[in-house]
Design a protein around this motif. Structure first.
Motif, PDB file in Angstrom:
ATOM      1  N   ASN A 193     147.019  58.909  66.463  1.00 35.33           N
ATOM      2  CA  ASN A 193     146.593  59.063  67.856  1.00 35.33           C
ATOM      3  C   ASN A 193     147.572  59.906  68.658  1.00 35.33           C
ATOM      4  O   ASN A 193     147.161  60.694  69.509  1.00 35.33           O
ATOM      5  CB  ASN A 193     146.411  57.698  68.520  1.00 35.33           C
ATOM      6  CG  ASN A 193     145.193  56.984  68.009  1.00 35.33           C
ATOM      7  OD1 ASN A 193     144.259  57.611  67.503  1.00 35.33           O
ATOM      8  ND2 ASN A 193     145.193  55.673  68.114  1.00 35.33           N
ATOM      9  N   ARG A 194     148.866  59.747  68.403  1.00 36.18           N
ATOM     10  CA  ARG A 194     149.859  60.566  69.116  1.00 36.18           C
ATOM     11  C   ARG A 194     149.733  62.031  68.708  1.00 36.18           C
ATOM     12  O   ARG A 194     149.790  62.931  69.551  1.00 36.18           O
ATOM     13  CB  ARG A 194     151.266  60.069  68.835  1.00 36.18           C
ATOM     14  CG  ARG A 194     152.299  60.879  69.587  1.00 36.18           C
ATOM     15  CD  ARG A 194     153.639  60.207  69.659  1.00 36.18           C
ATOM     16  NE  ARG A 194     154.519  60.973  70.528  1.00 36.18           N
ATOM     17  CZ  ARG A 194     155.706  61.408  70.143  1.00 36.18           C
ATOM     18  NH1 ARG A 194     156.180  61.104  68.958  1.00 36.18           N
ATOM     19  NH2 ARG A 194     156.450  62.107  70.974  1.00 36.18           N
ATOM     20  N   VAL A 195     149.540  62.272  67.423  1.00 35.96           N
ATOM     21  CA  VAL A 195     149.359  63.653  66.955  1.00 35.96           C
ATOM     22  C   VAL A 195     148.117  64.251  67.601  1.00 35.96           C
ATOM     23  O   VAL A 195     148.135  65.389  68.065  1.00 35.96           O
ATOM     24  CB  VAL A 195     149.279  63.707  65.418  1.00 35.96           C
ATOM     25  CG1 VAL A 195     148.852  65.086  64.945  1.00 35.96           C
ATOM     26  CG2 VAL A 195     150.618  63.325  64.803  1.00 35.96           C
ATOM     27  N   ARG A 196     147.029  63.479  67.658  1.00 38.61           N
ATOM     28  CA  ARG A 196     145.797  63.975  68.272  1.00 38.61           C
ATOM     29  C   ARG A 196     146.027  64.326  69.747  1.00 38.61           C
ATOM     30  O   ARG A 196     145.609  65.387  70.211  1.00 38.61           O
ATOM     31  CB  ARG A 196     144.676  62.940  68.156  1.00 38.61           C
ATOM     32  CG  ARG A 196     143.351  63.437  68.728  1.00 38.61           C
ATOM     33  CD  ARG A 196     142.239  62.406  68.648  1.00 38.61           C
ATOM     34  NE  ARG A 196     141.973  62.024  67.261  1.00 38.61           N
ATOM     35  CZ  ARG A 196     142.181  60.788  66.774  1.00 38.61           C
ATOM     36  NH1 ARG A 196     142.626  59.827  67.551  1.00 38.61           N
ATOM     37  NH2 ARG A 196     141.919  60.535  65.511  1.00 38.61           N
ATOM     38  N   PHE A 216     143.085  68.297  60.211  1.00 40.70           N
ATOM     39  CA  PHE A 216     142.759  67.132  61.023  1.00 40.70           C
ATOM     40  C   PHE A 216     144.057  66.450  61.449  1.00 40.70           C
ATOM     41  O   PHE A 216     145.073  66.540  60.740  1.00 40.70           O
ATOM     42  CB  PHE A 216     141.918  66.135  60.226  1.00 40.70           C
ATOM     43  CG  PHE A 216     140.547  66.623  59.882  1.00 40.70           C
ATOM     44  CD1 PHE A 216     139.584  66.742  60.867  1.00 40.70           C
ATOM     45  CD2 PHE A 216     140.222  66.957  58.583  1.00 40.70           C
ATOM     46  CE1 PHE A 216     138.307  67.192  60.549  1.00 40.70           C
ATOM     47  CE2 PHE A 216     138.960  67.403  58.258  1.00 40.70           C
ATOM     48  CZ  PHE A 216     137.993  67.529  59.250  1.00 40.70           C
ATOM     49  N   PRO A 217     144.053  65.741  62.584  1.00 39.12           N
ATOM     50  CA  PRO A 217     145.263  65.033  63.014  1.00 39.12           C
ATOM     51  C   PRO A 217     145.811  64.058  61.966  1.00 39.12           C
ATOM     52  O   PRO A 217     147.025  63.931  61.812  1.00 39.12           O
ATOM     53  CB  PRO A 217     144.817  64.297  64.272  1.00 39.12           C
ATOM     54  CG  PRO A 217     143.726  65.143  64.819  1.00 39.12           C
ATOM     55  CD  PRO A 217     143.011  65.673  63.608  1.00 39.12           C
ATOM     56  N   GLU A 224     125.160  65.076  59.761  1.00 43.74           N
ATOM     57  CA  GLU A 224     125.241  65.439  61.182  1.00 43.74           C
ATOM     58  C   GLU A 224     126.424  64.787  61.905  1.00 43.74           C
ATOM     59  O   GLU A 224     126.380  64.563  63.102  1.00 43.74           O
ATOM     60  CB  GLU A 224     123.933  65.094  61.904  1.00 43.74           C
ATOM     61  CG  GLU A 224     122.716  65.814  61.354  1.00 43.74           C
ATOM     62  CD  GLU A 224     122.865  67.328  61.336  1.00 43.74           C
ATOM     63  OE1 GLU A 224     123.330  67.901  62.345  1.00 43.74           O
ATOM     64  OE2 GLU A 224     122.526  67.936  60.313  1.00 43.74           O
ATOM     65  N   ARG A 225     127.484  64.493  61.190  1.00 39.97           N
ATOM     66  CA  ARG A 225     128.704  63.965  61.802  1.00 39.97           C
ATOM     67  C   ARG A 225     129.739  65.085  61.810  1.00 39.97           C
ATOM     68  O   ARG A 225     129.870  65.842  60.848  1.00 39.97           O
ATOM     69  CB  ARG A 225     129.233  62.766  61.022  1.00 39.97           C
ATOM     70  CG  ARG A 225     128.271  61.587  61.100  1.00 39.97           C
ATOM     71  CD  ARG A 225     128.841  60.371  60.467  1.00 39.97           C
ATOM     72  NE  ARG A 225     130.054  59.984  61.188  1.00 39.97           N
ATOM     73  CZ  ARG A 225     131.009  59.255  60.655  1.00 39.97           C
ATOM     74  NH1 ARG A 225     130.919  58.845  59.417  1.00 39.97           N
ATOM     75  NH2 ARG A 225     132.072  58.928  61.368  1.00 39.97           N
ATOM     76  N   TYR A 226     130.463  65.162  62.912  1.00 39.36           N
ATOM     77  CA  TYR A 226     131.473  66.200  63.082  1.00 39.36           C
ATOM     78  C   TYR A 226     132.810  65.580  63.438  1.00 39.36           C
ATOM     79  O   TYR A 226     132.875  64.480  63.973  1.00 39.36           O
ATOM     80  CB  TYR A 226     131.055  67.170  64.202  1.00 39.36           C
ATOM     81  CG  TYR A 226     129.833  67.979  63.860  1.00 39.36           C
ATOM     82  CD1 TYR A 226     129.960  69.236  63.283  1.00 39.36           C
ATOM     83  CD2 TYR A 226     128.563  67.487  64.108  1.00 39.36           C
ATOM     84  CE1 TYR A 226     128.838  69.978  62.961  1.00 39.36           C
ATOM     85  CE2 TYR A 226     127.432  68.231  63.787  1.00 39.36           C
ATOM     86  CZ  TYR A 226     127.580  69.472  63.219  1.00 39.36           C
ATOM     87  OH  TYR A 226     126.474  70.204  62.901  1.00 39.36           O
ATOM     88  N   ALA A 227     133.870  66.302  63.150  1.00 38.57           N
ATOM     89  CA  ALA A 227     135.221  65.912  63.547  1.00 38.57           C
ATOM     90  C   ALA A 227     135.936  67.176  63.993  1.00 38.57           C
ATOM     91  O   ALA A 227     135.519  68.295  63.700  1.00 38.57           O
ATOM     92  CB  ALA A 227     135.963  65.254  62.395  1.00 38.57           C
ATOM     93  N   ILE A 228     137.029  66.995  64.718  1.00 34.98           N
ATOM     94  CA  ILE A 228     137.779  68.135  65.253  1.00 34.98           C
ATOM     95  C   ILE A 228     139.001  68.413  64.383  1.00 34.98           C
ATOM     96  O   ILE A 228     139.812  67.525  64.131  1.00 34.98           O
ATOM     97  CB  ILE A 228     138.236  67.863  66.699  1.00 34.98           C
ATOM     98  CG1 ILE A 228     137.041  67.593  67.616  1.00 34.98           C
ATOM     99  CG2 ILE A 228     139.080  69.021  67.235  1.00 34.98           C
ATOM    100  CD1 ILE A 228     136.144  68.780  67.827  1.00 34.98           C
ATOM    101  N   ILE A 240     154.101  70.107  64.828  1.00 32.74           N
ATOM    102  CA  ILE A 240     152.657  70.313  64.638  1.00 32.74           C
ATOM    103  C   ILE A 240     152.358  71.795  64.468  1.00 32.74           C
ATOM    104  O   ILE A 240     151.617  72.196  63.571  1.00 32.74           O
ATOM    105  CB  ILE A 240     151.862  69.713  65.815  1.00 32.74           C
ATOM    106  CG1 ILE A 240     151.930  68.189  65.777  1.00 32.74           C
ATOM    107  CG2 ILE A 240     150.404  70.186  65.791  1.00 32.74           C
ATOM    108  CD1 ILE A 240     151.397  67.510  67.022  1.00 32.74           C
ATOM    109  N   LEU A 241     152.947  72.633  65.321  1.00 30.73           N
ATOM    110  CA  LEU A 241     152.725  74.074  65.221  1.00 30.73           C
ATOM    111  C   LEU A 241     153.209  74.619  63.878  1.00 30.73           C
ATOM    112  O   LEU A 241     152.542  75.448  63.254  1.00 30.73           O
ATOM    113  CB  LEU A 241     153.411  74.800  66.374  1.00 30.73           C
ATOM    114  CG  LEU A 241     152.787  74.628  67.751  1.00 30.73           C
ATOM    115  CD1 LEU A 241     153.660  75.276  68.817  1.00 30.73           C
ATOM    116  CD2 LEU A 241     151.378  75.217  67.784  1.00 30.73           C
ATOM    117  N   GLU A 242     154.371  74.159  63.425  1.00 33.48           N
ATOM    118  CA  GLU A 242     154.883  74.606  62.134  1.00 33.48           C
ATOM    119  C   GLU A 242     153.945  74.185  61.002  1.00 33.48           C
ATOM    120  O   GLU A 242     153.689  74.958  60.082  1.00 33.48           O
ATOM    121  CB  GLU A 242     156.281  74.036  61.902  1.00 33.48           C
ATOM    122  CG  GLU A 242     157.333  74.652  62.798  1.00 33.48           C
ATOM    123  CD  GLU A 242     158.649  73.894  62.783  1.00 33.48           C
ATOM    124  OE1 GLU A 242     158.716  72.792  62.192  1.00 33.48           O
ATOM    125  OE2 GLU A 242     159.620  74.399  63.388  1.00 33.48           O
TER     126      GLU A 242
END
Length: 112
Positions: free
Chosen positions: A41-44, A26-27, A66-70, A15-17
């Motif tokens: 879900n595991r990546v998240r 996004f995940p 007005e919808r957001y995601a991480i 993930i870091l790479e």
């Protein structure tokens, strides 16, 4: 990089790479690009572990109406780890507390 500390998994390095090469993602983008079978879900969950260890940072991204995601991006500490300049075994990320909606009241367990 070198030795992976006990709290870290191989997927964390992947993930870091990915974040280092591609920037904030996004995940689902990360999981679709990893060659291993890594469910979204595991990546998240692993991204949040990296956030707790200060290897990654979460960013709110406005989608529409007005919808957001991480999205997640690599932090300075994560970049230092990939460059071999930081020993990840020196830290132990704390688990996130259970959210109030996932905690049963004391009377449920017979405590009150």
């Amino acid at each position: 990089m070198g030795h992976i500390p006990e709290w870290m998994k191989l997927i964390d390095e992947r993930i870091l790479e990915y974040l280092d090469e591609n920037g904030a993602s996004f995940p689902f983008e990360i999981s679709s690009d990893l060659s291993m079978t890594a469910p979204r879900n595991r990546v998240r969950r692993r991204c949040w572990v990296l956030v707790n260890a200060e290897f990654a940072v979460p960013m709110r991204e406005k989608l529409a109406h007005e919808r957001y995601a991480i999205k997640f991006d690599i932090a300075d500490r994560g970049g230092d780890y990939l460059d071999g300049e930081f020993d990840a075994s020196l830290i132990q990320p704390l688990p996130a507390p259970r959210p109030p909606h996932a905690t049963r009241p004391g009377w449920w367990a017979g405590f009150g």
